[in-house]
Design a protein around this motif. Structure first.
Motif, PDB file in Angstrom:
ATOM      1  N   GLU A   1       0.825  -1.208   0.000  1.00 25.38           N
ATOM      2  CA  GLU A   1       0.000   0.000   0.000  1.00 25.38           C
ATOM      3  C   GLU A   1       0.860   1.259   0.000  1.00 25.38           C
ATOM      4  OE1 GLU A   1      -2.695  -0.171   3.289  1.00 25.38           O
ATOM      5  OE2 GLU A   1      -3.632  -2.038   2.608  1.00 25.38           O
ATOM      6  N   ASP A   2       1.910   1.255   0.802  1.00 27.19           N
ATOM      7  CA  ASP A   2       2.795   2.423   0.877  1.00 27.19           C
ATOM      8  C   ASP A   2       3.468   2.695  -0.471  1.00 27.19           C
ATOM      9  OD1 ASP A   2       2.243   3.016   3.507  1.00 27.19           O
ATOM     10  OD2 ASP A   2       3.931   1.871   4.317  1.00 27.19           O
ATOM     11  N   LEU A   3       3.901   1.632  -1.139  1.00 28.74           N
ATOM     12  CA  LEU A   3       4.564   1.822  -2.437  1.00 28.74           C
ATOM     13  C   LEU A   3       3.559   2.212  -3.525  1.00 28.74           C
ATOM     14  CD1 LEU A   3       7.326  -0.949  -2.505  1.00 28.74           C
ATOM     15  CD2 LEU A   3       7.438   1.396  -1.657  1.00 28.74           C
ATOM     16  N   ALA A   4       2.322   1.737  -3.406  1.00 31.21           N
ATOM     17  CA  ALA A   4       1.275   2.140  -4.356  1.00 31.21           C
ATOM     18  C   ALA A   4       0.964   3.628  -4.196  1.00 31.21           C
ATOM     19  CB  ALA A   4       0.014   1.309  -4.128  1.00 31.21           C
ATOM     20  N   LYS A   5       0.913   4.102  -2.967  1.00 34.55           N
ATOM     21  CA  LYS A   5       0.674   5.529  -2.706  1.00 34.55           C
ATOM     22  C   LYS A   5       1.830   6.374  -3.230  1.00 34.55           C
ATOM     23  CE  LYS A   5      -2.102   4.769   1.460  1.00 34.55           C
ATOM     24  NZ  LYS A   5      -2.111   4.864   2.952  1.00 34.55           N
ATOM     25  N   LEU A   6       3.011   5.816  -3.171  1.00 37.70           N
ATOM     26  CA  LEU A   6       4.194   6.522  -3.677  1.00 37.70           C
ATOM     27  C   LEU A   6       4.041   6.791  -5.169  1.00 37.70           C
ATOM     28  CD1 LEU A   6       7.004   7.380  -2.523  1.00 37.70           C
ATOM     29  CD2 LEU A   6       7.895   5.240  -3.483  1.00 37.70           C
ATOM     30  N   LYS A   7       3.573   5.780  -5.866  1.00 31.57           N
ATOM     31  CA  LYS A   7       3.353   5.920  -7.315  1.00 31.57           C
ATOM     32  C   LYS A   7       2.286   6.974  -7.584  1.00 31.57           C
ATOM     33  CE  LYS A   7       2.628   3.077 -11.444  1.00 31.57           C
ATOM     34  NZ  LYS A   7       2.373   1.694 -11.941  1.00 31.57           N
ATOM     35  N   GLU A   8       1.227   6.959  -6.762  1.00 28.58           N
ATOM     36  CA  GLU A   8       0.157   7.953  -6.907  1.00 28.58           C
ATOM     37  C   GLU A   8       0.683   9.367  -6.663  1.00 28.58           C
ATOM     38  OE1 GLU A   8      -2.860   6.773  -4.176  1.00 28.58           O
ATOM     39  OE2 GLU A   8      -3.261   4.857  -5.190  1.00 28.58           O
ATOM     40  N   ALA A   9       1.695   9.489  -5.817  1.00 27.91           N
ATOM     41  CA  ALA A   9       2.277  10.796  -5.513  1.00 27.91           C
ATOM     42  C   ALA A   9       3.239  11.270  -6.602  1.00 27.91           C
ATOM     43  CB  ALA A   9       3.001  10.748  -4.170  1.00 27.91           C
ATOM     44  N   GLY A  10       3.425  10.417  -7.629  1.00 32.03           N
ATOM     45  CA  GLY A  10       4.263  10.822  -8.756  1.00 32.03           C
ATOM     46  C   GLY A  10       5.719  10.445  -8.652  1.00 32.03           C
ATOM     47  N   VAL A  11       6.045   9.569  -7.694  1.00 32.65           N
ATOM     48  CA  VAL A  11       7.437   9.140  -7.531  1.00 32.65           C
ATOM     49  C   VAL A  11       7.619   7.782  -8.189  1.00 32.65           C
ATOM     50  CG1 VAL A  11       9.275   8.556  -5.914  1.00 32.65           C
ATOM     51  CG2 VAL A  11       7.714  10.435  -5.387  1.00 32.65           C
ATOM     52  N   ASP A  12       8.561   7.701  -9.120  1.00 33.74           N
ATOM     53  CA  ASP A  12       8.843   6.470  -9.860  1.00 33.74           C
ATOM     54  C   ASP A  12       9.932   5.689  -9.130  1.00 33.74           C
ATOM     55  OD1 ASP A  12       9.729   4.497 -11.631  1.00 33.74           O
ATOM     56  OD2 ASP A  12       9.327   5.729 -13.399  1.00 33.74           O
ATOM     57  N   LEU A  13       9.545   4.631  -8.428  1.00 32.52           N
ATOM     58  CA  LEU A  13      10.500   3.854  -7.626  1.00 32.52           C
ATOM     59  C   LEU A  13      11.579   3.223  -8.497  1.00 32.52           C
ATOM     60  CD1 LEU A  13      11.354   2.777  -4.876  1.00 32.52           C
ATOM     61  CD2 LEU A  13       9.728   0.882  -5.170  1.00 32.52           C
ATOM     62  N   ASP A  14      11.211   2.748  -9.681  1.00 34.41           N
ATOM     63  CA  ASP A  14      12.205   2.138 -10.575  1.00 34.41           C
ATOM     64  C   ASP A  14      13.276   3.152 -10.968  1.00 34.41           C
ATOM     65  OD1 ASP A  14      10.894  -0.287 -10.518  1.00 34.41           O
ATOM     66  OD2 ASP A  14       9.755   0.095 -12.355  1.00 34.41           O
ATOM     67  N   GLU A  15      12.834   4.360 -11.259  1.00 35.65           N
ATOM     68  CA  GLU A  15      13.784   5.415 -11.619  1.00 35.65           C
ATOM     69  C   GLU A  15      14.707   5.722 -10.447  1.00 35.65           C
ATOM     70  OE1 GLU A  15      13.379  10.143 -12.051  1.00 35.65           O
ATOM     71  OE2 GLU A  15      12.131   9.037 -13.493  1.00 35.65           O
ATOM     72  N   VAL A  16      14.136   5.751  -9.244  1.00 31.78           N
ATOM     73  CA  VAL A  16      14.926   6.028  -8.041  1.00 31.78           C
ATOM     74  C   VAL A  16      15.979   4.951  -7.820  1.00 31.78           C
ATOM     75  CG1 VAL A  16      14.848   6.143  -5.516  1.00 31.78           C
ATOM     76  CG2 VAL A  16      13.166   7.401  -6.868  1.00 31.78           C
ATOM     77  N   THR A  17      15.581   3.686  -7.921  1.00 35.83           N
ATOM     78  CA  THR A  17      16.532   2.604  -7.636  1.00 35.83           C
ATOM     79  C   THR A  17      17.635   2.530  -8.689  1.00 35.83           C
ATOM     80  OG1 THR A  17      15.037   0.994  -8.702  1.00 35.83           O
ATOM     81  CG2 THR A  17      14.884   1.239  -6.311  1.00 35.83           C
ATOM     82  N   GLU A  18      17.298   2.829  -9.945  1.00 37.07           N
ATOM     83  CA  GLU A  18      18.334   2.878 -10.990  1.00 37.07           C
ATOM     84  C   GLU A  18      19.339   3.987 -10.688  1.00 37.07           C
ATOM     85  OE1 GLU A  18      16.400   3.311 -14.748  1.00 37.07           O
ATOM     86  OE2 GLU A  18      15.352   1.382 -14.604  1.00 37.07           O
ATOM     87  N   GLN A  19      18.828   5.144 -10.263  1.00 34.07           N
ATOM     88  CA  GLN A  19      19.705   6.262  -9.912  1.00 34.07           C
ATOM     89  C   GLN A  19      20.603   5.902  -8.727  1.00 34.07           C
ATOM     90  OE1 GLN A  19      17.784  10.128  -9.288  1.00 34.07           O
ATOM     91  NE2 GLN A  19      19.208  10.558  -7.611  1.00 34.07           N
ATOM     92  N   LEU A  20      20.025   5.253  -7.715  1.00 32.78           N
ATOM     93  CA  LEU A  20      20.788   4.915  -6.525  1.00 32.78           C
ATOM     94  C   LEU A  20      21.888   3.897  -6.814  1.00 32.78           C
ATOM     95  CD1 LEU A  20      17.908   4.753  -3.889  1.00 32.78           C
ATOM     96  CD2 LEU A  20      19.716   6.478  -4.042  1.00 32.78           C
ATOM     97  N   GLU A  21      21.613   2.941  -7.701  1.00 32.23           N
ATOM     98  CA  GLU A  21      22.667   1.993  -8.073  1.00 32.23           C
ATOM     99  C   GLU A  21      23.819   2.715  -8.760  1.00 32.23           C
ATOM    100  OE1 GLU A  21      23.374  -1.139 -11.562  1.00 32.23           O
ATOM    101  OE2 GLU A  21      21.706  -1.740 -10.269  1.00 32.23           O
ATOM    102  N   ARG A  22      23.474   3.589  -9.688  1.00 30.14           N
ATOM    103  CA  ARG A  22      24.495   4.353 -10.414  1.00 30.14           C
ATOM    104  C   ARG A  22      25.319   5.208  -9.443  1.00 30.14           C
ATOM    105  NH1 ARG A  22      21.138   6.160 -13.580  1.00 30.14           N
ATOM    106  NH2 ARG A  22      20.746   8.222 -12.706  1.00 30.14           N
TER     107      ARG A  22
END
Length: 376
Positions: free
Chosen positions: A331-352
């Motif tokens: 639920e928390d991650l679904a709300k994150l998406k609704e708030a306009g935050v792309d988790l996949d984009e974040v994790t790719e950035q963090l790995e880099r």
């Protein structure tokens, strides 16, 4: 009484964490910590059963300098270069730490008592060089309780398989996303299958998968602040724990498959999740947050000393805080998406960024050693 539970530790918060199934590893190492008896003290008093290192940790240790002076002078007299000096210094520290953990390693039948050392971060996108360096570190240190750290980059995945296939224990580092974590588990299982085909005793191979935590909140919370809505701000400090809890769900599912069970019946060990980057960076969060909210059986939490001290002092261990929280995490991650935050984009950035930060630390380490050798 377990090997890590002295009279001063049996009723402590760290003992409670250990009884809840979490292996406490220290995310730090230095020559001074080894020679002063501090590491042995942490084993006896704070239930520490392992150590992780990375280029940033060694850069900090070498910058202090004095404990390394004698070895640096020996290397200097032999005309050694900077890269060889770094290799000799870091492998000596890891070997000596592994020796200190021998009793823990033996008592836990190889489950704990582990010390990790990382391949050069400059090799993070070079599969063959990573494999070669992992083998070199393993053979040089020559301790069964060492783990070689390999980053979970795209290029790191086949290296993980190849190194596991040689019977070498691996700590897979810099994991941020569930998708990459699934690929890490597959790389591990494939390596075990190849090791079995070579006749290697699978019970001797251990692995952990280091899932990074606080860095996820740091980046996402910055984006939630930028969104500016009350709904977005209400999600701050929730993403990293939710992501990690779902990683544990992935772990349980992956090692309950027919493929994984067949390997375990041949003596293979499950690749345990390890919570990394557990130092709290947001002052509005409790300083034990990424420990007490990620408790379950069969995981590792590697902590900087400041976090370890906080847990020992006032960590409120309430038992399992993961298994019944999967739906809440989704639920928390679904709300994150609704708030306009792309988790996949974040994790790719963090790995880099994670690879880049370790390369910067590696260069700092090189500069420090070069200066000490008079080659700066």
């Amino acid at each position: 009484m377990s090997i890590t539970e002295s009279d001063t530790a049996t009723d402590s918060n760290t003992a409670a964490l250990s009884r809840a199934g979490v292996s406490i590893w220290l995310d730090d190492l230095s020559r001074e910590r080894i020679t002063s008896g501090n590491l042995q003290q942490l084993i006896a008093e704070k239930n520490v059963v392992g150590v992780t290192t990375n280029p940033t940790i060694f850069a900090a240790a070498l910058a202090k300098g004095e404990s390394y002076d004698e070895q640096v002078e020996e290397i200097k007299a032999k005309g050694g270069d900077v890269d060889q000096a770094i290799f000799d210094i870091t492998t000596r520290d890891v070997r000596d730490a592994a020796e200190i953990f021998t009793e823990v390693f033996t008592a836990s039948h190889g489950y704990d008592g582990r010390v990790s050392i990382e391949v050069s971060p400059e090799l993070a996108h070079d599969t063959d060089a990573t494999i070669a360096e992992a083998k070199r570190l393993w053979s040089t240190i020559d301790k069964p309780n060492v783990m070689i750290k390999i980053p979970a980059t795209v290029e790191g995945l086949p290296a993980i398989t190849a190194v596991i296939a040689e019977g070498i224990s691996v700590n897979v580092t810099l994991i941020f996303s569930l998708d990459r974590y699934r690929k890490v588990i597959d790389a591990y299982l494939t390596g075990l299958e190849q090791a079995a085909a070579k006749g290697i005793d699978l019970s001797t191979i251990h692995s952990v998968a280091s899932f990074f935590v606080s860095r996820v909140d740091t980046e996402i919370d910055k984006r939630l602040d930028a969104a500016g809505t009350d709904e977005a701000k209400a999600l701050k400090g929730k993403s990293a724990v939710a992501n990690a809890r779902l990683a544990y769900e992935v772990f349980v599912e992956a090692f309950g498959t027919e493929r994984a069970i067949e390997l375990q019946e041949q003596g293979a060990n499950r690749q345990r999740p390890l919570w990394a980057s557990t130092g709290v960076k947001d002052p509005s969060l409790p300083d034990t947050f990424y420990v007490v909210d990620l408790v379950t059986h069969g995981v590792v939490n590697t902590m900087p000393e400041k976090t370890l001290d906080a847990v020992a002092d006032h960590g409120d261990i309430k038992g399992d805080t993961i298994v019944d929280k999967y739906d809440e995490a989704r639920e928390d991650l679904a709300k994150l998406k609704e708030a306009g935050v792309d988790l996949d984009e974040v994790t790719e950035q963090l790995e880099r960024e994670g690879v880049e930060k370790f390369i910067v630390s590696w260069h700092e380490l090189s500069d420090t050693v070069a200066g000490a050798l008079g080659k700066g």
